[in-house]
Design an enzyme around this catalytic site. Structure first.
Site, PDB file in Angstrom:
ATOM      1  N   ASP A 105      -2.495  -2.077  -9.421  1.00  0.00           N
ATOM      2  CA  ASP A 105      -2.524  -0.633  -9.686  1.00  0.00           C
ATOM      3  C   ASP A 105      -1.155  -0.134 -10.120  1.00  0.00           C
ATOM      4  OD1 ASP A 105      -4.971   0.661  -9.497  1.00  0.00           O
ATOM      5  OD2 ASP A 105      -4.916   0.742  -7.304  1.00  0.00           O
ATOM      6  N   LYS A 135      -4.030  -1.489 -13.633  1.00  0.00           N
ATOM      7  CA  LYS A 135      -5.086  -0.466 -13.614  1.00  0.00           C
ATOM      8  C   LYS A 135      -4.405   0.888 -13.527  1.00  0.00           C
ATOM      9  CE  LYS A 135      -7.915   0.248  -9.852  1.00  0.00           C
ATOM     10  NZ  LYS A 135      -7.548   1.627  -9.429  1.00  0.00           N
ATOM     11  N   ASP A 167      -3.448   0.539  -5.006  1.00  0.00           N
ATOM     12  CA  ASP A 167      -2.467   1.432  -4.377  1.00  0.00           C
ATOM     13  C   ASP A 167      -3.024   1.997  -3.072  1.00  0.00           C
ATOM     14  OD1 ASP A 167      -4.297   3.168  -5.510  1.00  0.00           O
ATOM     15  OD2 ASP A 167      -2.824   4.380  -6.594  1.00  0.00           O
ATOM     16  N   SER A 168      -4.282   1.652  -2.756  1.00  0.00           N
ATOM     17  CA  SER A 168      -4.843   1.954  -1.426  1.00  0.00           C
ATOM     18  C   SER A 168      -3.997   1.295  -0.335  1.00  0.00           C
ATOM     19  CB  SER A 168      -6.299   1.483  -1.333  1.00  0.00           C
ATOM     20  OG  SER A 168      -6.417   0.137  -1.744  1.00  0.00           O
ATOM     21  N   GLU A 192     -15.493   5.333  -9.521  1.00  0.00           N
ATOM     22  CA  GLU A 192     -15.423   5.555  -8.070  1.00  0.00           C
ATOM     23  C   GLU A 192     -16.154   6.835  -7.680  1.00  0.00           C
ATOM     24  OE1 GLU A 192     -11.554   5.144  -6.268  1.00  0.00           O
ATOM     25  OE2 GLU A 192     -12.246   5.974  -4.359  1.00  0.00           O
ATOM     26  N   GLU A 200      -5.370   5.322 -13.454  1.00  0.00           N
ATOM     27  CA  GLU A 200      -6.408   6.334 -13.262  1.00  0.00           C
ATOM     28  C   GLU A 200      -6.340   7.387 -14.362  1.00  0.00           C
ATOM     29  OE1 GLU A 200      -5.996   8.018  -9.345  1.00  0.00           O
ATOM     30  OE2 GLU A 200      -6.125   6.059  -8.363  1.00  0.00           O
TER      31      GLU A 200
HETATM   32  O1  KIV Z   1      -6.534   1.276  -4.748  1.00  0.00           O
HETATM   33  C1  KIV Z   1      -7.694   0.828  -4.651  1.00  0.00           C
HETATM   34  O2  KIV Z   1      -8.051   0.159  -3.685  1.00  0.00           O
HETATM   35  C2  KIV Z   1      -8.640   1.149  -5.720  1.00  0.00           C
HETATM   36  C3  KIV Z   1     -10.065   0.784  -5.510  1.00  0.00           C
HETATM   37  C4  KIV Z   1     -10.686   1.733  -4.569  1.00  0.00           C
HETATM   38  C5  KIV Z   1     -10.806   0.694  -6.772  1.00  0.00           C
HETATM   39  O3  KIV Z   1      -8.256   1.699  -6.709  1.00  0.00           O
END
Ligand code: KIV
Length: 264
Positions: free
Chosen positions: A82, A112, A43-44, A181, A114
């Site tokens: 994500d 994934k 989600d970055s 992280e 969090e």
């Molecule tokens: O969204 C992302 O890029 C991440 C990584 C930093 C692990 O969750």
């Protein structure tokens, strides 16, 4: 058939796991051809692709849009997507539906999310639906409004203890791996020793089972800011700006196109 979840789990203690983000066909092709084990549609992308100042705004539909492009470029790597902010926090039924949409509509392999112990029922239910889940502890960017900054987490004893306990909770809930992280190296090492599933570090030192970096960070394509843990393996933004400048100069001087790039 490409890399599978059991193959990733079997690497623990044997071989380091290489993970990198990708958000489209071209970046996915590059990462896959380079032989990484896991590609994360992170989600970055909210920051790197959309220019937002956090990961909060990205939606499930946007994650699915990018994940489909990544899937089109990958032959071998495991693809993890994500779950964006508020796609799994409100209730686990919605979480299972969103995780299901992500897998079904994109053809990717896992999701994934969090957070720690508070998401045990959510993870139980997503895994029970047949969807592999990767956990994410330490600096969890979707909680930026609670943290107030992107500084490292787990530096005091109480928070370190909580993160360590959360790793066990996630393992017991059925995650197949855990991203750590921005936590101190010794804490990441202790967690790695204490859980049976692989840990994948970003800003967590060398003693985790694997590493992940953001594609645009490590290639020097994104330079709005650079966290301490980012190593730049190339400086592609600089090269790209130079290339576009040269193109502009040649167009203005009528030096491009020459006959080599013209139909005669
Ligand atoms: O969204 C992302 O890029 C991440 C990584 C930093 C692990 O969750």
């Amino acid at each position: 058939m490409g890399v599978s979840v059991p193959e990733i789990m079997a690497k623990k203690g044997r071989e380091k796991i290489v993970m990198i983000t990708a958000y489209d066909y071209t970046s996915a092709r590059i990462a896959d051809e380079a032989g990484v084990d896991i590609i994360l549609v992170g989600d970055s992308l909210a920051m790197v692709m959309q220019g937002k100042n956090s990961t909060i705004p990205v939606t499930v539909d946007e994650m699915i849009y990018h994940a489909k492009m990544v899937k089109a470029g990958v032959k071998n790597a495991l693809i993890v997507v994500d779950m964006p902010f508020m796609s799994y926090q409100a209730d686990y039924v919605e979480a299972v539906r969103n995780a299901g949409r992500i897998l079904k509509e994109t053809g990717c392999d896992a999701v994934k999310l969090e957070g720690g112990r508070e998401f045990v029922p959510t993870i139980n239910n997503i895994v029970a639906a047949g969807i592999p889940v990767m956990g994410h502890l330490g600096l969890t960017p979707q909680s930026i409004n609670i943290f107030g900054s992107y500084k490292a987490r787990g530096r005091d004893e109480a928070e370190a203890k909580k993160i360590k306990e959360d790793a066990k909770f996630l393992q017991d809930a059925g995650v197949f791996s855990i991203v750590l992280e921005s936590v101190p190296k010794h804490l990441a090492a202790e967690i790695t020793q204490s859980v049976k599933v692989p840990t994948i570090g970003i800003g967590a030192g060398v003693l985790t089972d694997g590493q992940v970096l953001v594609f645009h960070d490590m290639l020097g394509l994104f330079d709005d800011f650079k966290p301490k843990f980012v190593k730049r393996y190339a400086h592609l933004k600089k090269d790209a700006v130079e290339a576009v400048k040269q193109y502009a100069e040649e167009v203005r001087a009528a030096k491009f196109p020459t006959d080599e790039h013209s139909y005669l």
